[in-house]
Write a protein that holds these residues in place. Structure first.
Motif, PDB file in Angstrom:
ATOM      1  N   GLN A  13      25.058   3.304   9.157  1.00 24.07           N
ATOM      2  CA  GLN A  13      24.776   4.464  10.546  1.00 24.07           C
ATOM      3  C   GLN A  13      24.871   3.326  11.681  1.00 24.07           C
ATOM      4  O   GLN A  13      25.031   3.338  12.867  1.00 24.07           O
ATOM      5  CB  GLN A  13      24.701   6.170  10.667  1.00 24.07           C
ATOM      6  CG  GLN A  13      24.847   6.479   9.524  1.00 24.07           C
ATOM      7  CD  GLN A  13      23.970   8.155   9.276  1.00 24.07           C
ATOM      8  OE1 GLN A  13      23.003   8.261   9.921  1.00 24.07           O
ATOM      9  NE2 GLN A  13      24.594   8.942   8.632  1.00 24.07           N
ATOM     10  N   ARG A  14      23.283   2.683  11.657  1.00 23.36           N
ATOM     11  CA  ARG A  14      22.900   1.837  12.817  1.00 23.36           C
ATOM     12  C   ARG A  14      23.741   1.029  13.087  1.00 23.36           C
ATOM     13  O   ARG A  14      23.951   0.488  14.189  1.00 23.36           O
ATOM     14  CB  ARG A  14      21.603   1.743  11.962  1.00 23.36           C
ATOM     15  CG  ARG A  14      20.760   0.744  13.301  1.00 23.36           C
ATOM     16  CD  ARG A  14      19.550   0.161  12.775  1.00 23.36           C
ATOM     17  NE  ARG A  14      19.113   1.589  12.305  1.00 23.36           N
ATOM     18  CZ  ARG A  14      17.389   1.040  11.837  1.00 23.36           C
ATOM     19  NH1 ARG A  14      17.238   0.384  11.768  1.00 23.36           N
ATOM     20  NH2 ARG A  14      16.889   2.467  11.572  1.00 23.36           N
ATOM     21  N   GLY A  15      24.487   0.304  11.828  1.00 24.08           N
ATOM     22  CA  GLY A  15      25.670  -0.422  11.860  1.00 24.08           C
ATOM     23  C   GLY A  15      26.840   0.033  13.100  1.00 24.08           C
ATOM     24  O   GLY A  15      27.520  -0.541  13.752  1.00 24.08           O
ATOM     25  N   MET A  16      27.052   0.449  12.667  1.00 19.49           N
ATOM     26  CA  MET A  16      28.622   1.574  12.842  1.00 19.49           C
ATOM     27  C   MET A  16      28.058   1.671  14.339  1.00 19.49           C
ATOM     28  O   MET A  16      28.661   1.707  15.410  1.00 19.49           O
ATOM     29  CB  MET A  16      28.486   2.956  12.180  1.00 19.49           C
ATOM     30  CG  MET A  16      28.999   2.434  11.300  1.00 19.49           C
ATOM     31  SD  MET A  16      29.747   4.295  10.487  1.00 19.49           S
ATOM     32  CE  MET A  16      30.921   4.933  11.260  1.00 19.49           C
ATOM     33  N   LYS A  17      26.809   2.680  14.427  1.00 17.13           N
ATOM     34  CA  LYS A  17      26.291   2.572  16.007  1.00 17.13           C
ATOM     35  C   LYS A  17      26.812   1.249  17.664  1.00 17.13           C
ATOM     36  O   LYS A  17      27.010   1.348  18.078  1.00 17.13           O
ATOM     37  CB  LYS A  17      25.131   3.329  16.294  1.00 17.13           C
ATOM     38  CG  LYS A  17      24.930   4.508  16.156  1.00 17.13           C
ATOM     39  CD  LYS A  17      24.315   5.067  16.174  1.00 17.13           C
ATOM     40  CE  LYS A  17      24.250   6.871  15.396  1.00 17.13           C
ATOM     41  NZ  LYS A  17      22.936   7.522  16.423  1.00 17.13           N
ATOM     42  N   ARG A  18      26.053   0.055  16.428  1.00 17.85           N
ATOM     43  CA  ARG A  18      25.831  -0.929  17.879  1.00 17.85           C
ATOM     44  C   ARG A  18      27.670  -1.648  17.100  1.00 17.85           C
ATOM     45  O   ARG A  18      28.000  -1.841  18.848  1.00 17.85           O
ATOM     46  CB  ARG A  18      25.103  -1.943  16.467  1.00 17.85           C
ATOM     47  CG  ARG A  18      24.044  -1.174  16.689  1.00 17.85           C
ATOM     48  CD  ARG A  18      23.130  -2.857  15.330  1.00 17.85           C
ATOM     49  NE  ARG A  18      21.706  -2.544  15.681  1.00 17.85           N
ATOM     50  CZ  ARG A  18      20.990  -3.744  14.530  1.00 17.85           C
ATOM     51  NH1 ARG A  18      20.863  -4.134  13.773  1.00 17.85           N
ATOM     52  NH2 ARG A  18      19.551  -3.007  14.844  1.00 17.85           N
ATOM     53  N   SER A  19      28.453  -1.837  16.321  1.00 17.01           N
ATOM     54  CA  SER A  19      29.192  -1.890  16.635  1.00 17.01           C
ATOM     55  C   SER A  19      30.343  -1.259  17.440  1.00 17.01           C
ATOM     56  O   SER A  19      31.402  -1.620  18.089  1.00 17.01           O
ATOM     57  CB  SER A  19      30.792  -1.721  14.940  1.00 17.01           C
ATOM     58  OG  SER A  19      32.151  -2.005  15.112  1.00 17.01           O
ATOM     59  N   ARG A  20      30.500   0.104  17.685  1.00 18.24           N
ATOM     60  CA  ARG A  20      31.139   0.628  18.672  1.00 18.24           C
ATOM     61  C   ARG A  20      30.691   0.707  19.987  1.00 18.24           C
ATOM     62  O   ARG A  20      31.371   0.432  20.798  1.00 18.24           O
ATOM     63  CB  ARG A  20      31.058   2.359  18.139  1.00 18.24           C
ATOM     64  CG  ARG A  20      31.838   3.160  17.465  1.00 18.24           C
ATOM     65  CD  ARG A  20      30.953   4.592  17.473  1.00 18.24           C
ATOM     66  NE  ARG A  20      30.203   4.926  17.163  1.00 18.24           N
ATOM     67  CZ  ARG A  20      29.426   5.508  15.906  1.00 18.24           C
ATOM     68  NH1 ARG A  20      30.252   5.428  14.894  1.00 18.24           N
ATOM     69  NH2 ARG A  20      28.534   6.225  15.979  1.00 18.24           N
ATOM     70  N   ARG A  21      28.917   0.108  20.319  1.00 16.03           N
ATOM     71  CA  ARG A  21      28.340  -0.378  21.102  1.00 16.03           C
ATOM     72  C   ARG A  21      29.133  -1.306  22.271  1.00 16.03           C
ATOM     73  O   ARG A  21      29.559  -1.400  22.788  1.00 16.03           O
ATOM     74  CB  ARG A  21      26.761  -0.342  21.492  1.00 16.03           C
ATOM     75  CG  ARG A  21      26.387   0.654  21.392  1.00 16.03           C
ATOM     76  CD  ARG A  21      24.756   0.942  22.177  1.00 16.03           C
ATOM     77  NE  ARG A  21      24.238   0.105  21.076  1.00 16.03           N
ATOM     78  CZ  ARG A  21      23.323   0.942  19.633  1.00 16.03           C
ATOM     79  NH1 ARG A  21      23.880   2.081  19.546  1.00 16.03           N
ATOM     80  NH2 ARG A  21      22.698   0.031  19.129  1.00 16.03           N
TER      81      ARG A  21
END
Length: 416
Positions: A13-21
């Motif tokens: 989930q943290r990686g997905m958030k970073r990717s979205r940012r």
């Protein structure tokens, strides 16, 4: 096992958030250098010309380009062409004791003269506007103030201008005179003009008539110019009709001779036709009640002298100006409508309404109304007027004028 799974989910989930940012930052960087396709100028004009006048006036503040575009004659004319064809009803209320307290009222857009009632729901009054003899051309309203001074008011822009005084030798020689102003538009030169007529009668009345005609072009540096110096002297009626670039008004050359005067707005040339009469009709000027109207695209003289007594009106239609050919027809009210004209003296207005004319009571009394006369169907209908402040019915020294105006908005600023 359970703890490892939760840790893996959290990391994902943290990686997905970073990717979205990162994607959002990349899109912002891309948008900063992105320029949308430019709207073609002709399409932009068509869009803006369909907006309300208030919106267009606000858009002038966007940039110098927008201000220049929206103030251009081309756009102003296009804006007028896009307006609905139905007129708006205006009413001027003049406080004769204090001109500064005069009022200008307007109905809602697109009223029809054939409705059973019309409501004045807009107050367009501004200071120092007051005047009489309401004139309306393409959104501009002309007033005569103190029987001499002329002002022009644009309700859309709130611009009010006072015209320079006419430097006439006649005015310097006498104390009593008649002066009328007619605001008009020249479509060939895209110019707004004002025609001023000055008339002086001899002490014996109309045995001797002196008259002058002056024209002012409403542009920067414009000044009054005397025209038609050798034209036949005449005493004009203040009600006019404009059709196809020509202004018409009735006038009298003596006590019994009524003429129809034409003023070509572009060439500034005058012409005159004597108005026919029925055999045996010898009524003088004060006994005749006539006005010019648009009758099926032709200039006509509406003679309602005997409307109250016999319920009939005569229409004298100009068939050929050069050959001085007229046609005449008599219209008779239905017996059931005679009571509408029997109680009050009426004056005609609404020359801008094709095929119709409105008859307005001479006195401002409550409840107020006018009569709409459809000349095509020969039908008369009463139209109630609402929204006039009650205090005006109680005033002693007052005058009023009523007129339909079409079109009713203009975003142009006049220069003088």
């Amino acid at each position: 096992m359970g703890l490892s799974f939760l840790l893996a989910v959290a990391v994902k989930q943290r990686g997905m958030k970073r990717s979205r940012r990162r994607r959002r930052r990349r899109r912002r960087r891309e948008m900063q250098g992105w320029v949308g396709p430019e709207i073609p100028l002709d399409l932009l004009i068509e869009i803006l010309a369909r907006l309300p006048a208030k919106s267009v006036m606000r858009f002038k503040c966007i940039s110098k380009f927008w201000s220049s575009l929206l103030c251009s004659s081309f756009f102003c004319n296009r804006f007028i062409m896009m307006l609905p064809s139905s007129p708006r009803l205006y009413m001027s209320l003049l406080d004769q004791a204090n001109y500064s307290k005069s009022v200008l009222l307007s109905s809602a857009p697109n009223p029809a003269a054939s409705h059973s009632s019309i409501v004045f729901d807009q107050d367009l009054t501004i200071r120092e506007m007051g005047g009489y003899y309401l004139r309306a051309v393409r959104g501009f309203i002309g007033f005569t103030v103190f029987k001499k001074e002329a002002r022009i008011y644009n309700p859309s822009t709130r611009q009010l201008i006072t015209l320079p005084a006419v430097e006439s030798n006649i005015l310097a020689q006498v104390d009593k005179y008649n002066i009328s102003y007619f605001i008009c538009y020249d479509p060939l030169k895209d110019q707004y003009k004002v025609l001023c007529t000055i008339t002086v009668l001899s002490e014996e009345g109309m045995l001797t008539i002196r008259s002058e005609r002056w024209v002012l072009v409403l542009e920067s540096g414009g000044s009054w110019k005397r025209v038609a110096k050798d034209f036949h002297p005449h005493f004009p009626d203040p009600l006019e009709l404009t059709m196809n670039g020509v202004l018409y008004y009735l006038a009298w050359t003596d006590y019994t001779t009524c003429v129809l005067v034409s003023f070509d707005i572009s060439s500034e040339e005058f012409s005159m036709l004597q108005v026919p009469r029925k055999p045996g009709d010898v009524l003088p000027m004060l006994g005749k009640w006539v006005v010019t109207i648009d009758y099926g695209g032709k200039v006509a003289v509406f003679d309602y002298t005997y409307l109250k007594e016999t319920g009939t009106v005569d229409l004298w239609v100009v068939e050929d100006w050069r050959k001085q050919e007229w046609s005449m027809k008599t219209l008779a009210l239905k017996p059931s409508q005679m009571h509408l004209v029997a109680d009050n003296r009426l004056k005609p207005k609404g020359a801008m309404l094709k095929g119709k004319i409105i008859l307005v009571p001479l006195k401002l009394v409550s409840p107020f109304y006018f009569l709409c006369y459809d000349l095509q169907t020969n039908d008369l209908k009463k139209v109630d007027i609402k929204g006039i402040p009650n205090r005006w019915f109680r005033k002693q020294a007052k005058s009023f004028d009523l007129e339909f105006m079409d079109p009713s908005e203009n975003i142009k600023y006049l220069e003088t």
